[in-house]
Structures are given as C-alpha cells and as structure tokens.
Design a protein around this motif. Structure first.
Motif, PDB file in Angstrom:
ATOM      1  N   ASP A 235      -4.121   6.463   1.802  1.00  0.00           N
ATOM      2  CA  ASP A 235      -3.971   5.176   2.483  1.00  0.00           C
ATOM      3  C   ASP A 235      -5.024   4.149   2.086  1.00  0.00           C
ATOM      4  O   ASP A 235      -4.764   2.951   2.128  1.00  0.00           O
ATOM      5  CB  ASP A 235      -4.008   5.393   3.999  1.00  0.00           C
ATOM      6  CG  ASP A 235      -2.891   6.303   4.467  1.00  0.00           C
ATOM      7  OD1 ASP A 235      -1.740   5.830   4.528  1.00  0.00           O
ATOM      8  OD2 ASP A 235      -3.161   7.491   4.736  1.00  0.00           O
ATOM      9  N   TYR A 236      -6.213   4.623   1.712  1.00  0.00           N
ATOM     10  CA  TYR A 236      -7.276   3.688   1.325  1.00  0.00           C
ATOM     11  C   TYR A 236      -8.074   4.309   0.193  1.00  0.00           C
ATOM     12  O   TYR A 236      -8.685   5.366   0.356  1.00  0.00           O
ATOM     13  CB  TYR A 236      -8.192   3.394   2.512  1.00  0.00           C
ATOM     14  CG  TYR A 236      -9.059   2.166   2.323  1.00  0.00           C
ATOM     15  CD1 TYR A 236      -8.533   0.893   2.504  1.00  0.00           C
ATOM     16  CD2 TYR A 236     -10.412   2.268   1.990  1.00  0.00           C
ATOM     17  CE1 TYR A 236      -9.323  -0.246   2.347  1.00  0.00           C
ATOM     18  CE2 TYR A 236     -11.204   1.134   1.845  1.00  0.00           C
ATOM     19  CZ  TYR A 236     -10.651  -0.120   2.022  1.00  0.00           C
ATOM     20  OH  TYR A 236     -11.433  -1.246   1.863  1.00  0.00           O
ATOM     21  N   LEU A 237      -8.048   3.660  -0.954  1.00  0.00           N
ATOM     22  CA  LEU A 237      -8.779   4.135  -2.124  1.00  0.00           C
ATOM     23  C   LEU A 237      -9.833   3.120  -2.517  1.00  0.00           C
ATOM     24  O   LEU A 237      -9.518   1.962  -2.804  1.00  0.00           O
ATOM     25  CB  LEU A 237      -7.828   4.347  -3.306  1.00  0.00           C
ATOM     26  CG  LEU A 237      -8.518   4.611  -4.652  1.00  0.00           C
ATOM     27  CD1 LEU A 237      -9.216   5.969  -4.651  1.00  0.00           C
ATOM     28  CD2 LEU A 237      -7.514   4.526  -5.803  1.00  0.00           C
ATOM     29  N   ASN A 262      -3.551   1.151  -0.099  1.00  0.00           N
ATOM     30  CA  ASN A 262      -4.500   0.043  -0.208  1.00  0.00           C
ATOM     31  C   ASN A 262      -5.617   0.470  -1.160  1.00  0.00           C
ATOM     32  O   ASN A 262      -6.325   1.436  -0.889  1.00  0.00           O
ATOM     33  CB  ASN A 262      -5.107  -0.298   1.158  1.00  0.00           C
ATOM     34  CG  ASN A 262      -4.065  -0.718   2.163  1.00  0.00           C
ATOM     35  OD1 ASN A 262      -3.752  -1.887   2.289  1.00  0.00           O
ATOM     36  ND2 ASN A 262      -3.515   0.255   2.893  1.00  0.00           N
ATOM     37  N   SER A 263      -5.753  -0.247  -2.278  1.00  0.00           N
ATOM     38  CA  SER A 263      -6.811   0.043  -3.241  1.00  0.00           C
ATOM     39  C   SER A 263      -7.772  -1.139  -3.310  1.00  0.00           C
ATOM     40  O   SER A 263      -7.338  -2.297  -3.241  1.00  0.00           O
ATOM     41  CB  SER A 263      -6.224   0.296  -4.637  1.00  0.00           C
ATOM     42  OG  SER A 263      -5.354   1.400  -4.636  1.00  0.00           O
ATOM     43  N   ARG A 285       0.303   1.889  -9.247  1.00  0.00           N
ATOM     44  CA  ARG A 285       0.195   3.005  -8.308  1.00  0.00           C
ATOM     45  C   ARG A 285      -0.205   2.552  -6.901  1.00  0.00           C
ATOM     46  O   ARG A 285      -0.388   3.393  -6.021  1.00  0.00           O
ATOM     47  CB  ARG A 285      -0.848   4.012  -8.824  1.00  0.00           C
ATOM     48  CG  ARG A 285      -0.476   4.737 -10.104  1.00  0.00           C
ATOM     49  CD  ARG A 285       0.380   5.954  -9.870  1.00  0.00           C
ATOM     50  NE  ARG A 285      -0.329   6.997  -9.121  1.00  0.00           N
ATOM     51  CZ  ARG A 285      -1.128   7.914  -9.675  1.00  0.00           C
ATOM     52  NH1 ARG A 285      -1.341   7.908 -10.985  1.00  0.00           N
ATOM     53  NH2 ARG A 285      -1.711   8.830  -8.933  1.00  0.00           N
ATOM     54  N   SER A 286      -0.357   1.238  -6.681  1.00  0.00           N
ATOM     55  CA  SER A 286      -0.869   0.737  -5.397  1.00  0.00           C
ATOM     56  C   SER A 286       0.112  -0.223  -4.749  1.00  0.00           C
ATOM     57  O   SER A 286       0.744  -1.033  -5.435  1.00  0.00           O
ATOM     58  CB  SER A 286      -2.210   0.008  -5.600  1.00  0.00           C
ATOM     59  OG  SER A 286      -3.165   0.839  -6.220  1.00  0.00           O
ATOM     60  N   ASN A 287       0.222  -0.137  -3.423  1.00  0.00           N
ATOM     61  CA  ASN A 287       0.993  -1.143  -2.688  1.00  0.00           C
ATOM     62  C   ASN A 287       0.231  -2.456  -2.609  1.00  0.00           C
ATOM     63  O   ASN A 287       0.804  -3.531  -2.753  1.00  0.00           O
ATOM     64  CB  ASN A 287       1.303  -0.651  -1.281  1.00  0.00           C
ATOM     65  CG  ASN A 287       2.437   0.348  -1.251  1.00  0.00           C
ATOM     66  OD1 ASN A 287       3.183   0.474  -2.219  1.00  0.00           O
ATOM     67  ND2 ASN A 287       2.562   1.077  -0.153  1.00  0.00           N
ATOM     68  N   ILE A 318      -1.321  -1.227  10.035  1.00  0.00           N
ATOM     69  CA  ILE A 318      -2.485  -1.575   9.217  1.00  0.00           C
ATOM     70  C   ILE A 318      -2.544  -3.085   9.050  1.00  0.00           C
ATOM     71  O   ILE A 318      -1.544  -3.739   8.750  1.00  0.00           O
ATOM     72  CB  ILE A 318      -2.423  -0.902   7.825  1.00  0.00           C
ATOM     73  CG1 ILE A 318      -2.476   0.617   7.959  1.00  0.00           C
ATOM     74  CG2 ILE A 318      -3.563  -1.382   6.928  1.00  0.00           C
ATOM     75  CD1 ILE A 318      -2.359   1.357   6.642  1.00  0.00           C
ATOM     76  N   LYS A 319      -3.756  -3.636   9.231  1.00  0.00           N
ATOM     77  CA  LYS A 319      -3.990  -5.059   9.041  1.00  0.00           C
ATOM     78  C   LYS A 319      -5.147  -5.233   8.071  1.00  0.00           C
ATOM     79  O   LYS A 319      -6.181  -4.581   8.201  1.00  0.00           O
ATOM     80  CB  LYS A 319      -4.325  -5.731  10.381  1.00  0.00           C
ATOM     81  CG  LYS A 319      -4.674  -7.211  10.273  1.00  0.00           C
ATOM     82  CD  LYS A 319      -5.092  -7.767  11.628  1.00  0.00           C
ATOM     83  CE  LYS A 319      -5.518  -9.231  11.531  1.00  0.00           C
ATOM     84  NZ  LYS A 319      -5.991  -9.744  12.849  1.00  0.00           N
ATOM     85  N   GLN A 320      -4.973  -6.124   7.094  1.00  0.00           N
ATOM     86  CA  GLN A 320      -6.035  -6.393   6.115  1.00  0.00           C
ATOM     87  C   GLN A 320      -6.548  -7.813   6.264  1.00  0.00           C
ATOM     88  O   GLN A 320      -5.772  -8.751   6.433  1.00  0.00           O
ATOM     89  CB  GLN A 320      -5.516  -6.193   4.680  1.00  0.00           C
ATOM     90  CG  GLN A 320      -6.569  -6.436   3.610  1.00  0.00           C
ATOM     91  CD  GLN A 320      -6.053  -6.146   2.212  1.00  0.00           C
ATOM     92  OE1 GLN A 320      -6.140  -5.035   1.722  1.00  0.00           O
ATOM     93  NE2 GLN A 320      -5.505  -7.161   1.561  1.00  0.00           N
TER      94      GLN A 320
END
Length: 330
Positions: A235-237, A262-263, A285-287, A318-320
């Motif tokens: 989920d988070y990279l 999320n990267s 590979r990332s959304n 999830i909020k960014q």
C-alpha cells in the motif's frame, strides 16, 4: 478496543538532498504508536521534529537509522532525545564499530546510541529494544500488539520487521573492509535497512539506500509471513536510494507484488536522482507516484517537500496530501 484506527505516514524530502519518514498509529484521536525512520535536518528546517511536536510526541516508540549517511541522519542526536525506556532503536550491523568513518554530522548521533547501549547494558528490558540488525528481524512480531474495532470486534495486528540483506555480504567481506575500499567515506549504502510494517491488511515498505548487491540475497531468509507480505499489493512504498539504478533490482525481486498503491521518492540533485527511466518503470507498477521535489528542478518556495498519507484502517480509505514542492508523477 477502538472506534477509529488511523495511520498517518509522512515522507519528507529536502533540497538538494536529505530525507526522513515519520508515521503514527492513531486510535480515537490518540497516538498509540509513533515511529521515525531517518531524520535529516538542514540549517533552516527540521520537519521531523515539527511533525512530532504537532502531535505532542515527547517519547518516540520506534527509531530506525537505516545507514549512517549525512543525507539520512544529520540531526540524529536530536531525535534520540525522544528515547524512552520502551523505545525501539534500530541500527545497521557493525554501525558502532566504524564511527571514525562517519560524516561529522552523523558521528554525534551514532555515539549517543553507543552511550545509551553502554549505560543500559545491565538492563535487558532496555537493551533488548536496542537492536543491531543483521538479516531479517521481527522487531514486533505479528501478534504482540493488536488493535480491535469496538463495533465489529475484528482485530488488527501491528507487525514490524527489518531486512538487512547485507548479512551475506558481511560474512564474505567484513563491513570495515567494505568501507575502507571506498574512495569516499560519505556513503554506507551496503549497511542500509529496509523496514516492513503491517497494520491489519495495510502494508508499508520503507526503504533506505539499499543497493542491488544486497537486494540479490534479501529473500533468502523469508518465511511464510514474509511471502504473504510481499505479494499482491503493497500500500505504501518508499522507493530505495532516491530511485537510483543502483537499487533497480527491487522491482525484480518483488515480482509477486502486482501493484504499489502509493509510491514515493526523494531527490538527490548531485546524482541527478530520481532516475527518469526507472521512474517510468515504477509508474507501470504504481497506482500513484510522487516525488518530494520536482525532477526537473524549478524555483521552489520551500526547501522541502512532504507527502502525507492518511489511512483509515477500519473504513479502508486513503487520503493523500502534498506540499507545494511535491511533484505528482502519476
């Protein structure tokens, strides 16, 4: 038992280099667990301390020094002022044996770890939480800390593991020798730690400057829990090594991960990082993919960028949020 369970992750990157990660687990508005991975500051700004202050954190639960380079650990001694009896202090294998090699900005913090370890050598409760990482270590095993939803009764375990694939390298070449063979003593990427964190089904992989020669062997010690973590979705990279080709084997080694939701990456201007070609591979590979600074350097309003992710574990949302200097790449 909780009515809400929130995870907040802050990735901080500075101009022209420097990074830190801060994360919190928050239940019903109260911080239940806090962590710091690396802690760079410059002469103008220490966003790590600012974020901890905003949350009224006096004692940090988890502090990880991934490797003793100035762009990761300048200001380490200030973070170590927030150590308490139950704080986990995580550092690389052989770190305390090579202090003369370190940048002046790093030495004081490393010496403080050594002093803290010496001061508490007769107190197993404390020394068991000061961990020199070699190979894979379960810092917090999966069932030691559990958070429970008061409405559904469903339990969400916290698990933290560290990976230092340098283990096999050290066995062949002592770390001291690796450091001595370098023309420059300002980088120690062979020592770098990867941190994997899971809260329920939410998974974070937070990488320092791990390089390819160690990524080639890091899967050797994986058990079934590791194999489950490194499949389907992360989920988070936090992409390793400012997205350098020196760490491009991460994508290959995580071939069971279908998508990185999320990267994030950081800049290192003098080496022209992030690498544009590798960024394109991470896009596939990332959304979502963000950088704490603009890859094509532009005029900046601040000397840092912050990417904040807020995750509602119970509601699965999830909020960014990003500061002005962050570049959203996808």
């Amino acid at each position: 038992m909780k009515e809400s369970l929130i995870v907040e992750i802050y990735t901080i990157g500075y101009e022209p280099m420097g990074e830190s990660i801060v994360f919190f687990i928050i239940g019903d508005g109260n911080v239940l667990f806090s962590g710091v991975i690396d802690c760079f500051e410059n002469k103008l700004t220490n966003k790590t301390l600012e974020i901890l202050k905003e949350k009224n954190i006096e004692i940090v639960d988890f502090i990880c020094l991934t490797h003793p380079d100035a762009d990761h650990c300048t200001g380490l001694e200030k973070i170590l002022e927030k150590v308490g009896p139950k704080t986990y202090i995580i550092y690389p294998h052989n770190l305390l044996q090579n202090t003369e090699d370190y940048d002046t900005a790093v030495k004081n913090g490393v010496k403080k770890i050594a002093e803290y370890l010496s001061m508490n050598k007769n107190n197993p409760q404390k020394t068991n939480r000061i961990i020199s990482c070699s190979g894979k270590i379960e810092i917090i095993p999966q069932k030691r800390i559990m958070y429970q939803n008061i409405q559904t009764g469903y339990k969400y375990p916290l698990a933290i593991s560290t990976y230092t694939p340098i283990t096999t390298v050290i066995e062949k070449y002592p770390a001291k020798r690796l450091l001595e063979k370098r023309a420059s003593l300002t980088t120690h990427n062979e020592l770098s730690i990867i941190t994997a964190i899971a809260i329920g089904d939410f998974k974070m992989l937070l990488c320092g400057d791990t390089e390819n020669e160690t990524l080639e062997s890091w899967k050797e010690g994986w058990n079934e829990n590791d194999k489950n973590f490194f499949k389907d979705t992360i989920d988070y990279l936090k992409i390793p090594h400012h997205t350098s080709n020196g760490s491009n084997l991460l994508l290959e080694s995580l071939n069971n991960v279908r998508i990185f939701a999320n990267s994030v990456t950081t800049v290192y201007r003098s080496s022209n990082l992030p690498n544009k070609e590798l960024i394109e591979k991470y896009k596939k590979r990332s959304n979502k993919l963000c950088c704490t600074g603009h890859i094509e350097k532009t005029a900046v309003t601040d000397n840092y960028g912050v990417i904040k992710l807020t995750v509602d574990i119970f509601e699965n949302t999830i909020k960014q949020e990003v500061t002005p200097n962050v570049e959203v790449l996808k």
